[in-house]
Motif scaffolding. Structure first.
Motif, PDB file in Angstrom:
ATOM      1  N   MET A  24       0.845  -1.196   0.000  1.00 54.18           N
ATOM      2  CA  MET A  24       0.000   0.000   0.000  1.00 54.18           C
ATOM      3  C   MET A  24       0.877   1.242   0.000  1.00 54.18           C
ATOM      4  O   MET A  24       1.812   1.360   0.763  1.00 54.18           O
ATOM      5  CB  MET A  24      -0.889   0.001   1.261  1.00 54.18           C
ATOM      6  N   SER A  25       0.584   2.181  -0.883  1.00 56.49           N
ATOM      7  CA  SER A  25       1.328   3.440  -0.926  1.00 56.49           C
ATOM      8  C   SER A  25       0.981   4.291   0.273  1.00 56.49           C
ATOM      9  O   SER A  25      -0.143   4.243   0.789  1.00 56.49           O
ATOM     10  CB  SER A  25       0.980   4.185  -2.214  1.00 56.49           C
ATOM     11  N   ASN A  26       1.964   5.110   0.738  1.00 52.31           N
ATOM     12  CA  ASN A  26       1.641   5.958   1.889  1.00 52.31           C
ATOM     13  C   ASN A  26       0.635   7.046   1.536  1.00 52.31           C
ATOM     14  O   ASN A  26       0.088   7.699   2.408  1.00 52.31           O
ATOM     15  CB  ASN A  26       2.907   6.533   2.535  1.00 52.31           C
ATOM     16  N   TRP A  27       0.371   7.209   0.210  1.00 56.16           N
ATOM     17  CA  TRP A  27      -0.680   8.168  -0.185  1.00 56.16           C
ATOM     18  C   TRP A  27      -2.070   7.584   0.048  1.00 56.16           C
ATOM     19  O   TRP A  27      -3.079   8.293  -0.036  1.00 56.16           O
ATOM     20  CB  TRP A  27      -0.504   8.574  -1.652  1.00 56.16           C
ATOM     21  N   ASP A  28      -2.144   6.270   0.317  1.00 52.67           N
ATOM     22  CA  ASP A  28      -3.434   5.645   0.598  1.00 52.67           C
ATOM     23  C   ASP A  28      -3.844   5.792   2.063  1.00 52.67           C
ATOM     24  O   ASP A  28      -4.946   5.408   2.437  1.00 52.67           O
ATOM     25  CB  ASP A  28      -3.382   4.152   0.235  1.00 52.67           C
ATOM     26  N   TYR A  29      -2.946   6.315   2.895  1.00 56.59           N
ATOM     27  CA  TYR A  29      -3.245   6.493   4.315  1.00 56.59           C
ATOM     28  C   TYR A  29      -3.772   7.909   4.576  1.00 56.59           C
ATOM     29  O   TYR A  29      -3.272   8.880   4.019  1.00 56.59           O
ATOM     30  CB  TYR A  29      -1.986   6.295   5.160  1.00 56.59           C
ATOM     31  N   LEU A  30      -4.768   8.001   5.445  1.00 56.12           N
ATOM     32  CA  LEU A  30      -5.204   9.291   5.973  1.00 56.12           C
ATOM     33  C   LEU A  30      -4.586   9.435   7.353  1.00 56.12           C
ATOM     34  O   LEU A  30      -4.885   8.646   8.244  1.00 56.12           O
ATOM     35  CB  LEU A  30      -6.734   9.350   6.089  1.00 56.12           C
ATOM     36  N   GLU A  80       6.311  11.790   4.666  1.00 58.30           N
ATOM     37  CA  GLU A  80       6.850  10.965   5.742  1.00 58.30           C
ATOM     38  C   GLU A  80       5.747  10.652   6.743  1.00 58.30           C
ATOM     39  O   GLU A  80       5.323  11.503   7.518  1.00 58.30           O
ATOM     40  CB  GLU A  80       8.003  11.682   6.450  1.00 58.30           C
ATOM     41  N   LEU A  81       5.284   9.405   6.679  1.00 53.14           N
ATOM     42  CA  LEU A  81       4.292   8.918   7.627  1.00 53.14           C
ATOM     43  C   LEU A  81       4.950   7.916   8.558  1.00 53.14           C
ATOM     44  O   LEU A  81       5.831   7.159   8.149  1.00 53.14           O
ATOM     45  CB  LEU A  81       3.131   8.243   6.891  1.00 53.14           C
ATOM     46  N   THR A  82       4.488   7.889   9.799  1.00 53.14           N
ATOM     47  CA  THR A  82       5.089   6.986  10.763  1.00 53.14           C
ATOM     48  C   THR A  82       4.074   6.639  11.845  1.00 53.14           C
ATOM     49  O   THR A  82       2.918   7.073  11.782  1.00 53.14           O
ATOM     50  CB  THR A  82       6.367   7.607  11.371  1.00 53.14           C
ATOM     51  N   THR A  83       4.486   5.838  12.802  1.00 52.91           N
ATOM     52  CA  THR A  83       3.645   5.461  13.932  1.00 52.91           C
ATOM     53  C   THR A  83       4.420   5.717  15.219  1.00 52.91           C
ATOM     54  O   THR A  83       5.658   5.851  15.199  1.00 52.91           O
ATOM     55  CB  THR A  83       3.261   3.974  13.876  1.00 52.91           C
ATOM     56  N   SER A 110       3.468  -0.278   8.919  1.00 50.80           N
ATOM     57  CA  SER A 110       4.506   0.482   8.197  1.00 50.80           C
ATOM     58  C   SER A 110       3.878   1.465   7.216  1.00 50.80           C
ATOM     59  O   SER A 110       4.095   1.349   6.004  1.00 50.80           O
ATOM     60  CB  SER A 110       5.444  -0.469   7.466  1.00 50.80           C
ATOM     61  N   PRO A 111       3.117   2.429   7.707  1.00 50.66           N
ATOM     62  CA  PRO A 111       2.506   3.401   6.785  1.00 50.66           C
ATOM     63  C   PRO A 111       3.518   4.233   6.028  1.00 50.66           C
ATOM     64  O   PRO A 111       3.234   4.738   4.944  1.00 50.66           O
ATOM     65  CB  PRO A 111       1.655   4.271   7.722  1.00 50.66           C
ATOM     66  N   GLY A 112       4.711   4.392   6.591  1.00 48.54           N
ATOM     67  CA  GLY A 112       5.738   5.173   5.920  1.00 48.54           C
ATOM     68  C   GLY A 112       6.649   4.362   5.034  1.00 48.54           C
ATOM     69  O   GLY A 112       7.610   4.882   4.471  1.00 48.54           O
ATOM     70  N   GLY A 113       6.363   3.043   4.908  1.00 48.10           N
ATOM     71  CA  GLY A 113       7.179   2.191   4.048  1.00 48.10           C
ATOM     72  C   GLY A 113       8.170   1.327   4.805  1.00 48.10           C
ATOM     73  O   GLY A 113       8.695   0.368   4.264  1.00 48.10           O
ATOM     74  N   LEU A 140       9.196  -6.829   4.415  1.00 51.23           N
ATOM     75  CA  LEU A 140       9.806  -6.012   3.368  1.00 51.23           C
ATOM     76  C   LEU A 140       9.310  -4.573   3.459  1.00 51.23           C
ATOM     77  O   LEU A 140       8.122  -4.314   3.641  1.00 51.23           O
ATOM     78  CB  LEU A 140       9.486  -6.581   1.994  1.00 51.23           C
ATOM     79  N   SER A 141      10.230  -3.645   3.323  1.00 49.80           N
ATOM     80  CA  SER A 141       9.876  -2.228   3.275  1.00 49.80           C
ATOM     81  C   SER A 141       9.330  -1.897   1.891  1.00 49.80           C
ATOM     82  O   SER A 141       9.310  -2.745   0.991  1.00 49.80           O
ATOM     83  CB  SER A 141      11.107  -1.371   3.554  1.00 49.80           C
ATOM     84  N   ALA A 142       8.903  -0.662   1.708  1.00 45.46           N
ATOM     85  CA  ALA A 142       8.411  -0.239   0.397  1.00 45.46           C
ATOM     86  C   ALA A 142       9.492  -0.362  -0.666  1.00 45.46           C
ATOM     87  O   ALA A 142       9.196  -0.492  -1.858  1.00 45.46           O
ATOM     88  CB  ALA A 142       7.913   1.202   0.487  1.00 45.46           C
TER      89      ALA A 142
END
Length: 425
Positions: A1-7, A78-81, A108-111, A140-142
């Motif tokens: 999933m691309s990080n652009w798919d996360y809100l 840059e998305l993270t948790t 892993s929303p940021g990849g 695996l990361s993005a």
């Protein structure tokens, strides 16, 4: 999933993100821990720490460097948790607290997941906690990288050990370069990681996308002089582990070509002793000797004459006589290299015109040597030198091995092996 798919639960302009960025910028670890452990909800909230999508704000004033990036059409977000932040900064207590509240160790929303972050930072305690809570050791990361691929520093050895204990694959090729963990360790000069991976069955001659083995990657990585000892130990480990000394990459360059390019004479000698071909040519027609001569002037502190000497004593073809003036021009500031190479010819016709390619200040600095060189324009080489060349021609590629077996005094053996003396006779 691309990080652009996360809100994001906490977008860039939110109050919490502003306070969190202030804490991170100030390296206020206590405040950062309080924010991610007590104020962020839910426990796996997605936090937006950066976003350079300038199109959201058409009035934004962009620096010239950013405008150049328009042509790539790549905008970073840059998305993270909370768990990724805690793992990246090595806060084991915070990681334990978040996992205890049910945080997903593989989110892993940021990849990159928290385990990737822990390994990249070399935080062994965090990595072990995540693995104990069933984090995927091969997630695996993005970019297609497993956590082992991010064990890139000496501090990450404990992380690598923990990953392998929990079933991580030491054979996985990752990323666009298709490097194995062994490639990564070799590229970063991590001899203890190499020892660990070889002990776990890492394929020592696996190739990446550039057709490099780990040995080739190690020899190709730029090394500062103080790092060359570790690189030598690493390459010795790989060779003892069965690495082929003479494999070629996509450009037909061998590990020996690369070692010569760094003027690492101890590494050159190691490779030659293990069967590397001193006469190998890459796709551009360059030999290891050519690589050594090209870099000699830039690596005078590394005694490049030792590299040239080792190559010639292991059967490297010498330079075409008509090209010697070009070598003289390139290596004039390293006369020991000129001496070793010149002595590999039985007779070379010296021209007074060669003086024109030697800067005057270099000539004056090494005047005794250059006077001895140009004195040979009017005289043949001595009988002792001609005998040396005859013996060297008979021994061929085995000069290095056979000369020390001759019943001759050590100084005479050194003479046969082209040991520089500072002048020519």
């Amino acid at each position: 999933m691309s990080n652009w798919d996360y809100l994001p639960d906490y977008p860039l302009n939110s109050d919490l993100v502003k306070r969190l960025k202030c804490a991170l910028d100030a390296k206020d670890e206590e405040r950062m821990r309080d924010l991610i452990c007590t104020e962020v909800t839910p426990v796996d909230a997605v936090i937006e720490l950066a976003n350079d999508d300038w199109m959201k704000d058409p009035s934004a004033q962009l620096p010239p460097g950013m405008l150049l990036g328009l042509w790539t059409l790549e905008y970073k977000r840059e998305l993270t948790t909370p768990l990724c932040i805690a793992a990246a900064h090595g806060h084991a207590a915070c990681v334990r607290h978040l996992l205890g509240r049910g945080a997903d160790p593989d989110a892993s929303p940021g990849g990159r997941g928290a385990l990737h972050e822990a390994c990249l930072g070399g935080h062994t305690a965090c990595a072990r906690l995540l693995l104990q809570h069933r984090a995927d050791p091969d997630l695996l990361s993005a970019e297609g990288l497993a956590p082992l691929h991010l064990c890139r520093s000496a501090a990450s050895l404990g992380c690598a050990q923990a990953l392998l204990e929990h079933g991580a694959s030491v054979q996985r090729a990752g990323g666009t370069g298709l490097d194995t963990p062994l490639h990564v360790a070799a590229q970063h000069g991590l001899d203890e990681h190499v020892r660990l991976y070889l002990g776990r069955g890492a394929p020592v001659n696996a190739r990446n996308s550039r057709r490099e083995t780990a040995l080739s990657a190690a020899c190709g990585a730029a090394r500062r002089p103080e790092e060359q000892g570790r690189c030598l130990r690493l390459c010795a480990l790989l060779l003892r582990g069965g690495a082929a000394a003479d494999t070629r990459d996509e450009d037909e360059r061998s590990a020996l070509h690369k070692a010569c390019g760094h003027a690492s004479h101890n590494l050159v000698q190691l490779l030659l002793r293990h069967g590397a071909d001193a006469g190998a040519l890459d796709y551009g027609g360059a030999s290891p000797l050519a690589r050594a001569l090209q870099t000699a002037a830039c690596a005078s502190q590394a005694a490049p004459q030792r590299t040239v000497q080792a190559l010639l004593n292991h059967g490297s073809p010498t330079v075409w006589p008509d090209a010697f003036p070009k070598v003289l021009k390139t290596c004039a500031s390293v006369p020991a290299v000129i001496e070793v190479l010149f002595n590999s010819y039985p007779q070379l016709c010296v021209s007074e015109s060669w003086k024109e390619v030697i800067p005057e200040e270099v000539f004056q600095m090494y005047k005794p040597f250059y006077q001895s060189l140009f004195a040979l324009a009017r005289t043949p080489r001595c009988l002792q030198h001609l005998c040396r060349c005859t013996l060297r021609r008979l021994f061929g590629k085995r000069c290095f091995d056979l000369v020390p077996l001759l019943p001759l005094p050590k100084p005479l053996q050194n003479y046969l092996l082209l040991e520089p003396e500072g002048v020519l006779h």
